[in-house]
Design a protein around this motif. Structure first.
Motif, PDB file in Angstrom:
ATOM      1  N   GLN A  75      35.217 -76.456  -7.451  1.00 34.46           N
ATOM      2  CA  GLN A  75      34.019 -75.800  -6.926  1.00 34.46           C
ATOM      3  C   GLN A  75      33.322 -76.679  -5.890  1.00 34.46           C
ATOM      4  O   GLN A  75      32.832 -76.183  -4.874  1.00 34.46           O
ATOM      5  CB  GLN A  75      33.053 -75.432  -8.060  1.00 34.46           C
ATOM      6  CG  GLN A  75      33.596 -74.405  -9.027  1.00 34.46           C
ATOM      7  CD  GLN A  75      34.074 -73.148  -8.334  1.00 34.46           C
ATOM      8  OE1 GLN A  75      33.381 -72.573  -7.495  1.00 34.46           O
ATOM      9  NE2 GLN A  75      35.265 -72.708  -8.677  1.00 34.46           N
ATOM     10  N   ASP A  76      33.274 -77.984  -6.152  1.00 36.64           N
ATOM     11  CA  ASP A  76      32.673 -78.913  -5.192  1.00 36.64           C
ATOM     12  C   ASP A  76      33.453 -78.922  -3.882  1.00 36.64           C
ATOM     13  O   ASP A  76      32.871 -78.930  -2.792  1.00 36.64           O
ATOM     14  CB  ASP A  76      32.607 -80.331  -5.760  1.00 36.64           C
ATOM     15  CG  ASP A  76      31.566 -80.480  -6.855  1.00 36.64           C
ATOM     16  OD1 ASP A  76      30.694 -79.589  -6.995  1.00 36.64           O
ATOM     17  OD2 ASP A  76      31.635 -81.488  -7.590  1.00 36.64           O
ATOM     18  N   LEU A 110      34.704 -66.545   2.339  1.00 35.13           N
ATOM     19  CA  LEU A 110      33.761 -65.601   1.741  1.00 35.13           C
ATOM     20  C   LEU A 110      33.805 -65.805   0.237  1.00 35.13           C
ATOM     21  O   LEU A 110      34.879 -65.737  -0.373  1.00 35.13           O
ATOM     22  CB  LEU A 110      34.166 -64.161   2.090  1.00 35.13           C
ATOM     23  CG  LEU A 110      33.352 -63.050   1.455  1.00 35.13           C
ATOM     24  CD1 LEU A 110      31.924 -63.052   2.000  1.00 35.13           C
ATOM     25  CD2 LEU A 110      34.025 -61.703   1.715  1.00 35.13           C
ATOM     26  N   ARG A 111      32.663 -66.054  -0.373  1.00 37.16           N
ATOM     27  CA  ARG A 111      32.608 -66.230  -1.827  1.00 37.16           C
ATOM     28  C   ARG A 111      32.325 -64.871  -2.465  1.00 37.16           C
ATOM     29  O   ARG A 111      31.350 -64.214  -2.138  1.00 37.16           O
ATOM     30  CB  ARG A 111      31.519 -67.220  -2.230  1.00 37.16           C
ATOM     31  CG  ARG A 111      31.456 -67.434  -3.741  1.00 37.16           C
ATOM     32  CD  ARG A 111      30.401 -68.433  -4.126  1.00 37.16           C
ATOM     33  NE  ARG A 111      30.650 -69.748  -3.595  1.00 37.16           N
ATOM     34  CZ  ARG A 111      31.468 -70.644  -4.157  1.00 37.16           C
ATOM     35  NH1 ARG A 111      32.095 -70.353  -5.269  1.00 37.16           N
ATOM     36  NH2 ARG A 111      31.646 -71.827  -3.607  1.00 37.16           N
ATOM     37  N   ILE A 112      33.209 -64.486  -3.363  1.00 33.43           N
ATOM     38  CA  ILE A 112      33.042 -63.263  -4.138  1.00 33.43           C
ATOM     39  C   ILE A 112      33.057 -63.662  -5.609  1.00 33.43           C
ATOM     40  O   ILE A 112      34.019 -64.275  -6.076  1.00 33.43           O
ATOM     41  CB  ILE A 112      34.182 -62.245  -3.868  1.00 33.43           C
ATOM     42  CG1 ILE A 112      34.220 -61.843  -2.387  1.00 33.43           C
ATOM     43  CG2 ILE A 112      34.063 -61.036  -4.769  1.00 33.43           C
ATOM     44  CD1 ILE A 112      33.055 -61.011  -1.936  1.00 33.43           C
ATOM     45  N   ARG A 113      32.006 -63.325  -6.323  1.00 35.65           N
ATOM     46  CA  ARG A 113      31.956 -63.627  -7.754  1.00 35.65           C
ATOM     47  C   ARG A 113      32.616 -62.491  -8.539  1.00 35.65           C
ATOM     48  O   ARG A 113      32.418 -61.318  -8.239  1.00 35.65           O
ATOM     49  CB  ARG A 113      30.516 -63.791  -8.240  1.00 35.65           C
ATOM     50  CG  ARG A 113      29.821 -65.007  -7.720  1.00 35.65           C
ATOM     51  CD  ARG A 113      28.399 -65.170  -8.218  1.00 35.65           C
ATOM     52  NE  ARG A 113      27.884 -64.075  -8.996  1.00 35.65           N
ATOM     53  CZ  ARG A 113      27.037 -64.222 -10.018  1.00 35.65           C
ATOM     54  NH1 ARG A 113      26.593 -65.399 -10.357  1.00 35.65           N
ATOM     55  NH2 ARG A 113      26.587 -63.170 -10.666  1.00 35.65           N
ATOM     56  N   TYR A 114      33.381 -62.865  -9.544  1.00 38.22           N
ATOM     57  CA  TYR A 114      34.037 -61.891 -10.414  1.00 38.22           C
ATOM     58  C   TYR A 114      33.020 -60.887 -10.950  1.00 38.22           C
ATOM     59  O   TYR A 114      33.250 -59.671 -10.924  1.00 38.22           O
ATOM     60  CB  TYR A 114      34.719 -62.639 -11.574  1.00 38.22           C
ATOM     61  CG  TYR A 114      35.129 -61.763 -12.723  1.00 38.22           C
ATOM     62  CD1 TYR A 114      36.273 -60.982 -12.645  1.00 38.22           C
ATOM     63  CD2 TYR A 114      34.366 -61.705 -13.879  1.00 38.22           C
ATOM     64  CE1 TYR A 114      36.655 -60.163 -13.687  1.00 38.22           C
ATOM     65  CE2 TYR A 114      34.745 -60.897 -14.941  1.00 38.22           C
ATOM     66  CZ  TYR A 114      35.883 -60.127 -14.846  1.00 38.22           C
ATOM     67  OH  TYR A 114      36.252 -59.326 -15.888  1.00 38.22           O
ATOM     68  N   ILE A 147      34.108 -77.189   1.849  1.00 40.68           N
ATOM     69  CA  ILE A 147      34.837 -76.462   2.890  1.00 40.68           C
ATOM     70  C   ILE A 147      33.972 -75.336   3.438  1.00 40.68           C
ATOM     71  O   ILE A 147      33.947 -75.094   4.648  1.00 40.68           O
ATOM     72  CB  ILE A 147      36.180 -75.925   2.335  1.00 40.68           C
ATOM     73  CG1 ILE A 147      37.116 -77.096   2.019  1.00 40.68           C
ATOM     74  CG2 ILE A 147      36.826 -74.963   3.323  1.00 40.68           C
ATOM     75  CD1 ILE A 147      38.334 -76.708   1.209  1.00 40.68           C
ATOM     76  N   MET A 148      33.233 -74.650   2.560  1.00 41.19           N
ATOM     77  CA  MET A 148      32.381 -73.547   3.015  1.00 41.19           C
ATOM     78  C   MET A 148      31.258 -74.054   3.922  1.00 41.19           C
ATOM     79  O   MET A 148      30.855 -73.357   4.850  1.00 41.19           O
ATOM     80  CB  MET A 148      31.815 -72.773   1.830  1.00 41.19           C
ATOM     81  CG  MET A 148      32.875 -71.940   1.123  1.00 41.19           C
ATOM     82  SD  MET A 148      32.223 -70.901  -0.175  1.00 41.19           S
ATOM     83  CE  MET A 148      31.784 -69.451   0.786  1.00 41.19           C
ATOM     84  N   LEU A 157      27.075 -73.703 -12.366  1.00 44.41           N
ATOM     85  CA  LEU A 157      26.772 -72.352 -12.844  1.00 44.41           C
ATOM     86  C   LEU A 157      25.408 -71.890 -12.331  1.00 44.41           C
ATOM     87  O   LEU A 157      25.272 -70.768 -11.837  1.00 44.41           O
ATOM     88  CB  LEU A 157      26.814 -72.303 -14.372  1.00 44.41           C
ATOM     89  CG  LEU A 157      28.186 -72.480 -15.018  1.00 44.41           C
ATOM     90  CD1 LEU A 157      28.045 -72.621 -16.533  1.00 44.41           C
ATOM     91  CD2 LEU A 157      29.110 -71.334 -14.673  1.00 44.41           C
ATOM     92  N   LYS A 158      24.413 -72.751 -12.437  1.00 47.24           N
ATOM     93  CA  LYS A 158      23.071 -72.398 -11.965  1.00 47.24           C
ATOM     94  C   LYS A 158      23.058 -72.171 -10.455  1.00 47.24           C
ATOM     95  O   LYS A 158      22.409 -71.251  -9.968  1.00 47.24           O
ATOM     96  CB  LYS A 158      22.067 -73.488 -12.348  1.00 47.24           C
ATOM     97  CG  LYS A 158      21.702 -73.479 -13.821  1.00 47.24           C
ATOM     98  CD  LYS A 158      20.568 -74.426 -14.116  1.00 47.24           C
ATOM     99  CE  LYS A 158      21.123 -75.750 -14.513  1.00 47.24           C
ATOM    100  NZ  LYS A 158      20.115 -76.726 -14.965  1.00 47.24           N
ATOM    101  N   LYS A 159      23.791 -73.005  -9.731  1.00 50.14           N
ATOM    102  CA  LYS A 159      23.834 -72.887  -8.265  1.00 50.14           C
ATOM    103  C   LYS A 159      24.337 -71.512  -7.835  1.00 50.14           C
ATOM    104  O   LYS A 159      23.883 -70.956  -6.841  1.00 50.14           O
ATOM    105  CB  LYS A 159      24.733 -73.991  -7.683  1.00 50.14           C
ATOM    106  CG  LYS A 159      24.807 -73.984  -6.178  1.00 50.14           C
ATOM    107  CD  LYS A 159      25.409 -75.249  -5.596  1.00 50.14           C
ATOM    108  CE  LYS A 159      26.866 -75.399  -5.898  1.00 50.14           C
ATOM    109  NZ  LYS A 159      27.487 -76.537  -5.181  1.00 50.14           N
TER     110      LYS A 159
END
Length: 130
Positions: free
Chosen positions: A11-12, A26-30, A17-18, A105-107
């Motif tokens: 995740q870091d 593009l970040r897509i959350r499940y 990279i992002m 998780l909070k982020k």
């Protein structure tokens, strides 16, 4: 718990990279995808420079030319949240993993309690059903 540390590490790296290439990822959350698949697929298609077609959500109803065929054709597959892991993981494992990943998780807007996770998924799924 190496997999938890590995998840944090990944995740870091993804966040790094992002930051460097925001236009390429593009970040897509499940949870967001299962709550509102059409909206999230629209984002994905727009990001890729493609047009969204509502039939893309109906993947299981279309013919696909895979060698073994599309296994989804044997069931009415609906995109919905899977929370089995919340029932199956013992408290100590869940608590340890959540503690080690809490900052990340909070982020990304996740709640840090099992019941909160269930409610978050249920609420989002109920909203998308409307």
């Amino acid at each position: 718990m190496n997999h938890v540390r590995g998840w944090n590490f990944i995740q870091d790296k993804i966040a790094e990279i992002m930051r460097k290439h925001p236009h390429r990822l593009l970040r897509i959350r499940y949870e967001d995808f299962v709550a509102n698949p059409e909206n999230e697929l629209r984002k994905i298609m727009e990001f890729c420079g493609e047009k969204f077609n509502p039939q893309q959500i109906q993947f299981s109803t279309r013919e696909h030319h895979n060698i073994s065929g599309n296994n989804m054709r044997f069931s009415a597959s609906e995109i919905k949240p899977n929370t089995k892991y919340l029932e199956q993981v013992n408290f100590l494992s869940w608590y340890t993993a959540t503690s080690l990943t809490s900052n990340t998780l909070k982020k990304y807007g996740y709640t840090l309690s099992k019941n909160g996770m269930r409610k978050q998924l249920s609420r989002k799924n109920a909203i998308s059903a409307q």
